[in-house]
Write an enzyme that holds these catalytic residues in place. Structure first.
Site, PDB file in Angstrom:
ATOM      1  N   SER A 124       6.122   6.018  -2.651  1.00 34.12           N
ATOM      2  CA  SER A 124       6.890   7.164  -2.162  1.00 34.12           C
ATOM      3  C   SER A 124       8.268   7.202  -2.792  1.00 34.12           C
ATOM      4  CB  SER A 124       7.025   7.068  -0.640  1.00 34.12           C
ATOM      5  OG  SER A 124       7.982   7.993  -0.153  1.00 34.12           O
ATOM      6  N   TYR A 149       9.364   2.192   7.282  1.00 28.82           N
ATOM      7  CA  TYR A 149       8.264   2.764   6.481  1.00 28.82           C
ATOM      8  C   TYR A 149       8.604   2.632   4.999  1.00 28.82           C
ATOM      9  CZ  TYR A 149       6.010   6.285   3.680  1.00 28.82           C
ATOM     10  OH  TYR A 149       5.365   6.921   2.641  1.00 28.82           O
ATOM     11  N   LYS A 153       6.984   0.315   1.615  1.00 29.58           N
ATOM     12  CA  LYS A 153       6.593   0.792   0.275  1.00 29.58           C
ATOM     13  C   LYS A 153       7.288  -0.048  -0.801  1.00 29.58           C
ATOM     14  CE  LYS A 153       3.813   4.116   1.471  1.00 29.58           C
ATOM     15  NZ  LYS A 153       2.358   3.973   1.245  1.00 29.58           N
TER      16      LYS A 153
HETATM   17  C1  WQD Z   1      12.057  17.844   4.671  1.00 26.21           C
HETATM   18  C2  WQD Z   1      13.315  18.584   5.085  1.00 26.21           C
HETATM   19  C3  WQD Z   1      14.269  17.828   7.142  1.00 26.21           C
HETATM   20  C4  WQD Z   1      11.145  19.122   9.855  1.00 26.21           C
HETATM   21  C5  WQD Z   1       9.366  12.552   4.444  1.00 26.21           C
HETATM   22  C6  WQD Z   1       9.329  11.072   4.221  1.00 26.21           C
HETATM   23  C7  WQD Z   1       8.776  10.769   2.863  1.00 26.21           C
HETATM   24  C8  WQD Z   1       7.434  11.439   2.704  1.00 26.21           C
HETATM   25  C9  WQD Z   1       7.561  12.929   2.931  1.00 26.21           C
HETATM   26  C10 WQD Z   1       5.701   9.876   3.221  1.00 26.21           C
HETATM   27  C11 WQD Z   1      14.376  17.648   5.647  1.00 26.21           C
HETATM   28  C12 WQD Z   1      13.811  19.274   7.256  1.00 26.21           C
HETATM   29  C13 WQD Z   1      11.879  18.857   8.710  1.00 26.21           C
HETATM   30  C14 WQD Z   1      11.610  20.096  10.781  1.00 26.21           C
HETATM   31  C15 WQD Z   1      13.506  20.490   9.365  1.00 26.21           C
HETATM   32  N1  WQD Z   1       6.490  10.883   3.594  1.00 26.21           N
HETATM   33  N2  WQD Z   1      13.034  19.533   8.480  1.00 26.21           N
HETATM   34  N3  WQD Z   1      12.793  20.742  10.490  1.00 26.21           N
HETATM   35  O1  WQD Z   1      12.027  13.765   5.197  1.00 26.21           O
HETATM   36  O2  WQD Z   1      11.987  14.758   2.851  1.00 26.21           O
HETATM   37  O3  WQD Z   1      10.238  13.116   3.529  1.00 26.21           O
HETATM   38  O4  WQD Z   1       8.085  13.115   4.261  1.00 26.21           O
HETATM   39  O5  WQD Z   1       5.597   9.347   2.154  1.00 26.21           O
HETATM   40  O6  WQD Z   1       8.627   9.369   2.736  1.00 26.21           O
HETATM   41  O7  WQD Z   1      10.656  10.592   4.269  1.00 26.21           O
HETATM   42  O8  WQD Z   1      10.205  15.388   4.496  1.00 26.21           O
HETATM   43  O9  WQD Z   1       9.204  17.344   5.594  1.00 26.21           O
HETATM   44  O10 WQD Z   1      10.179  15.500   7.046  1.00 26.21           O
HETATM   45  O11 WQD Z   1      11.698  17.004   5.774  1.00 26.21           O
HETATM   46  O12 WQD Z   1      14.563  21.095   9.138  1.00 26.21           O
HETATM   47  O13 WQD Z   1      10.991  20.377  11.855  1.00 26.21           O
HETATM   48  O14 WQD Z   1      12.980  19.481   6.144  1.00 26.21           O
HETATM   49  O15 WQD Z   1      15.518  17.649   7.804  1.00 26.21           O
HETATM   50  O16 WQD Z   1      15.641  18.116   5.240  1.00 26.21           O
HETATM   51  P1  WQD Z   1      11.252  14.260   4.038  1.00 26.21           P
HETATM   52  P2  WQD Z   1      10.254  16.315   5.803  1.00 26.21           P
END
Ligand code: WQD
Length: 339
Positions: A124, A149, A153
């Protein structure tokens, strides 16, 4: 000869199994179904016309793995099976370290016993941590991830590098995903998180289908063009194709290969929401909410190495990702259950 796909009933695993079967490869899925549905095997057969072998099995259980390696002619593994919820890992670090570390250790031990030494590992972008500048490049130092998590990785990558040092007959590919979203064009497989979605796109999809009232946007005061966080979203089918290319590369020469699988482009939360609405015609009510702990303002990939080495790059657009997400979610409003 077959490809063993651990976690093959999961979101990325199932899309990768479809690509492998479509290329005529034999596939053996090992999945304990702790975060997936057995219905996915039926859907994979419906899409490809071929049914992969499936074993409901915890990868940590070495004897269970051994019995599969005795029955099947495995030539390589793709290892997806892991716990992957960032927030949950902060609440349950012990479970994450036990499961994610023990599963890779069990898998490589049993693989070595059967002289199977080709593995693609699901890593990741989170391994870059918070100190590396975007766009992330594979030769940057591994950072300090913001969650247990992410630490698992980092540790799994190190375990695999050390295994290669101990035995240069291994061929290992470490694939660092950015933000996978979207679904197969058939709408038969897609992302089906249990409980309240942690990630942005599945939450948007559940708002669109009426399961959630509105989206909370976590922070609009970041140093980005519209104040919301920027990420490198990649269509899950493009990601799956990257795994096939990485697998083929392992046949060239034993080594440890590390690749970013991302588009190289950044998209903000608001841009993704607006694109989803424009493409689907479905409104997505949202409210601005406080920042989420651990979020970085912006990160995205330098994807040059995967293009140069694997002749792989993303082909699908943000519009494709939104369209395919909605096609899946609207056809499966409750995911795989209640079908
Ligand atoms: C993206 C953006 C949130 C939900 C994570 C893991 C990464 C990988 C992918 C496994 C951020 C914003 C989110 C919501 C929001 N997973 N958001 N409202 O955090 O970049 O990555 O998932 O491998 O390891 O860290 O992805 O989709 O959670 O968030 O505003 O209800 O969307 O704050 O800025 P992220 P995400």
């Amino acid at each position: 000869m077959s490809i063993l796909v651990t976690g093959g009933c999961g979101y990325i695993g199932s899309h990768t199994v479809v690509e492998l079967l479509n290329l005529g490869k034999e596939v053996v899925i090992v999945d304990d179904l702790s975060n997936a549905s057995a219905k996915v095997v039926d859907r994979i057969e419906e899409i490809t016309g071929k049914r992969p072998s499936f074993y409901q099995q915890d990868v940590v259980d070495k004897d269970g793995l051994r019995s599969i390696f005795k029955k099947e002619q495995i030539e390589a593994s793709i290892h997806f099976a892991a716990f992957k919820a960032v927030g949950e890992s902060v609440q349950k670090p012990g479970a994450y370290y036990e499961n994610n570390i023990m599963s890779i250790l069990s898998l490589v031990e049993v693989m070595a016993e059967f002289d199977v030494k080709k593995i693609v590992f699901s890593s990741s972008a989170t391994v870059y941590g918070s100190l590396n500048p975007s766009p992330y490049k594979e030769d940057m130092p591994v950072g300090v991830p913001t969650s247990p998590y992410g630490q698992t990785k980092v540790m799994c990558e190190q375990i695999l590098r050390d295994i290669y040092i101990s035995d240069n007959n291994w061929s290992i590919s470490l694939l660092r995903y950015f933000n996978p979203i979207g679904a197969h064009e058939s709408g038969l497989i897609g992302e089906d998180p249990s409980g309240i979605p942690n990630n942005l796109m599945p939450f948007i999809a559940q708002v669109a289908v009426g399961k959630r009232e509105f989206l909370n946007i976590f922070g609009d005061d970041y140093e980005t063009q519209d104040g919301t966080c920027v990420r490198d979203y990649i269509h899950v089918v493009d990601l799956a194709k990257g795994h096939v290319k990485a697998l083929d590369k392992l046949n060239q020469a034993p080594d440890v290969y590390t690749y970013n699988l991302g588009s190289g482009q950044g998209t903000s939360v608001l841009e993704l929401v607006h694109t989803f609405v424009a493409v689907t015609g479905v409104d997505i009510p949202y409210k601005m909410a406080p920042r989420r702990a651990g979020d970085l303002a912006s990160f995205y990939a330098n994807a040059d190495k995967a293009l140069a080495d694997l002749n792989w790059k993303t082909e699908k657009s943000i519009e494709d990702m939104c369209r395919d997400t909605w096609n899946w979610q609207s056809k499966n409003p409750n995911g795989y259950e209640n079908q």
